[in-house]
Design a protein around this motif. Sequence first.
Motif, mmCIF file in Angstrom:
data_model
loop_
_atom_site.group_PDB
_atom_site.id
_atom_site.type_symbol
_atom_site.label_atom_id
_atom_site.label_comp_id
_atom_site.label_asym_id
_atom_site.label_seq_id
_atom_site.Cartn_x
_atom_site.Cartn_y
_atom_site.Cartn_z
ATOM 1 N N ARG A 17 -31.829 10.481 50.509
ATOM 2 C CA ARG A 17 -32.940 9.589 50.228
ATOM 3 C C ARG A 17 -34.050 10.436 49.611
ATOM 4 O O ARG A 17 -34.000 11.660 49.661
ATOM 5 N N GLN A 18 -35.066 9.793 49.120
ATOM 6 C CA GLN A 18 -36.144 10.521 48.486
ATOM 7 C C GLN A 18 -36.828 11.441 49.499
ATOM 8 O O GLN A 18 -37.504 10.993 50.407
ATOM 9 N N GLY A 19 -36.615 12.741 49.328
ATOM 10 C CA GLY A 19 -37.227 13.720 50.212
ATOM 11 C C GLY A 19 -36.490 13.962 51.516
ATOM 12 O O GLY A 19 -36.900 14.799 52.307
ATOM 13 N N TYR A 20 -35.396 13.246 51.761
ATOM 14 C CA TYR A 20 -34.632 13.400 52.999
ATOM 15 C C TYR A 20 -33.137 13.486 52.709
ATOM 16 O O TYR A 20 -32.657 12.893 51.753
ATOM 17 N N ALA A 21 -32.432 14.193 53.567
ATOM 18 C CA ALA A 21 -30.983 14.109 53.641
ATOM 19 C C ALA A 21 -30.705 13.593 55.053
ATOM 20 O O ALA A 21 -31.219 14.130 56.034
ATOM 21 N N ILE A 22 -29.939 12.528 55.146
ATOM 22 C CA ILE A 22 -29.662 11.909 56.445
ATOM 23 C C ILE A 22 -28.198 12.158 56.771
ATOM 24 O O ILE A 22 -27.315 11.795 55.996
ATOM 25 N N PHE A 23 -27.957 12.808 57.905
ATOM 26 C CA PHE A 23 -26.607 13.162 58.324
ATOM 27 C C PHE A 23 -26.197 12.322 59.527
ATOM 28 O O PHE A 23 -26.927 12.265 60.514
ATOM 29 N N GLU A 24 -25.034 11.691 59.427
ATOM 30 C CA GLU A 24 -24.406 11.038 60.583
ATOM 31 C C GLU A 24 -23.501 12.105 61.202
ATOM 32 O O GLU A 24 -22.604 12.628 60.539
ATOM 33 N N VAL A 25 -23.734 12.417 62.465
ATOM 34 C CA VAL A 25 -23.059 13.533 63.120
ATOM 35 C C VAL A 25 -22.408 13.070 64.416
ATOM 36 O O VAL A 25 -23.002 12.300 65.172
ATOM 37 N N THR A 26 -21.185 13.547 64.649
ATOM 38 C CA THR A 26 -20.540 13.377 65.950
ATOM 39 C C THR A 26 -20.658 14.714 66.666
ATOM 40 O O THR A 26 -20.168 15.730 66.178
ATOM 41 N N TRP B 177 -35.862 22.936 53.555
ATOM 42 C CA TRP B 177 -35.348 21.785 54.296
ATOM 43 C C TRP B 177 -35.527 22.050 55.782
ATOM 44 O O TRP B 177 -35.267 23.162 56.258
ATOM 45 N N PHE B 178 -35.947 21.010 56.528
ATOM 46 C CA PHE B 178 -36.218 21.161 57.957
ATOM 47 C C PHE B 178 -35.769 19.906 58.702
ATOM 48 O O PHE B 178 -35.991 18.791 58.221
ATOM 49 N N VAL B 179 -35.173 20.096 59.886
ATOM 50 C CA VAL B 179 -34.838 18.955 60.738
ATOM 51 C C VAL B 179 -36.159 18.339 61.176
ATOM 52 O O VAL B 179 -37.015 19.010 61.761
ATOM 53 N N ASP B 180 -36.310 17.049 60.877
ATOM 54 C CA ASP B 180 -37.569 16.364 61.156
ATOM 55 C C ASP B 180 -37.403 15.268 62.198
ATOM 56 O O ASP B 180 -38.383 14.774 62.740
ATOM 57 N N GLY B 181 -36.164 14.890 62.478
ATOM 58 C CA GLY B 181 -35.943 13.853 63.481
ATOM 59 C C GLY B 181 -34.466 13.715 63.791
ATOM 60 O O GLY B 181 -33.620 13.994 62.968
ATOM 61 N N VAL B 182 -34.201 13.272 65.009
ATOM 62 C CA VAL B 182 -32.831 12.986 65.449
ATOM 63 C C VAL B 182 -32.874 11.634 66.151
ATOM 64 O O VAL B 182 -33.733 11.380 66.987
ATOM 65 N N GLU B 183 -31.916 10.795 65.795
ATOM 66 C CA GLU B 183 -31.826 9.470 66.374
ATOM 67 C C GLU B 183 -30.443 9.305 67.006
ATOM 68 O O GLU B 183 -29.433 9.680 66.409
ATOM 69 N N VAL B 184 -30.392 8.781 68.211
ATOM 70 C CA VAL B 184 -29.127 8.528 68.878
ATOM 71 C C VAL B 184 -28.573 7.213 68.328
ATOM 72 O O VAL B 184 -29.208 6.167 68.462
ATOM 73 N N VAL B 185 -27.401 7.267 67.715
ATOM 74 C CA VAL B 185 -26.760 6.072 67.163
ATOM 75 C C VAL B 185 -25.914 5.398 68.243
ATOM 76 O O VAL B 185 -26.046 4.207 68.497
ATOM 77 N N ASP B 186 -25.037 6.179 68.873
ATOM 78 C CA ASP B 186 -24.245 5.719 70.018
ATOM 79 C C ASP B 186 -24.485 6.676 71.165
ATOM 80 O O ASP B 186 -24.347 7.883 71.018
ATOM 81 N N ALA B 187 -24.814 6.126 72.326
ATOM 82 C CA ALA B 187 -25.098 6.934 73.499
ATOM 83 C C ALA B 187 -23.909 7.809 73.855
ATOM 84 O O ALA B 187 -22.757 7.454 73.588
ATOM 85 N N PRO B 188 -24.171 8.962 74.449
ATOM 86 C CA PRO B 188 -23.065 9.852 74.825
ATOM 87 C C PRO B 188 -22.062 9.164 75.758
ATOM 88 O O PRO B 188 -22.444 8.428 76.664
ATOM 89 N N THR B 189 -20.782 9.404 75.478
ATOM 90 C CA THR B 189 -19.720 8.879 76.314
ATOM 91 C C THR B 189 -18.812 10.021 76.729
ATOM 92 O O THR B 189 -18.615 10.982 75.994
#
Length: 164
Positions: free
Chosen positions: A116-125, A150-162
């Motif tokens: 995205r503009q100014g961001y790279a968004i990674f979906e991570v397992t 480049w700097f990690v600016d935020g982390v969002e939980v998509v699926d809670a840990p199982t």
Amino acid sequence: MSFAQPHPAGPAGSRPGKAKRPTWHWVVLGGCSLLALLIALGVAGLVGYQILNRGNPQDTLENFYTSMENGDCRLFEESTTEEYRQTTQLDDCATFETMTSQMGALDYTVDERVNRQGYAIFEVTETYQRDGQDVEAQLRFYVRRFEGGWFVDGVEVVDAPTTG
């Protein structure tokens, strides 16, 4: 009876009434052309360097996980923003080292990357162990570009840990 008399022949390639340009004129013209070429090459080189030296958000994500796994506070600070460290309450090395000393092996897989503009968004397992059991979590990392890196600016939980 002839009205048109041929003009006397001059030096080869010369036209009547046109003076030959002096040598200094060609030297100045060549020097200006060379200077313009050098400036153009310099600008192209600078632009190319800036493009190639932009860094890689994937490297930042790898540095983030390496810092977590090894307890490397300096690498953690180099790969995250000040706002992220404050939000996660990991804004000093003592807290960071206490948190990472309790972690076991940590593994991750990048499932998807979106720019995205100014961001790279990674979906991570992310996979780690808690109480002897494997835990898997789906996370979304926001890696932001600013100040030439480049700097990690935020982390969002998509699926809670199982546990698995």
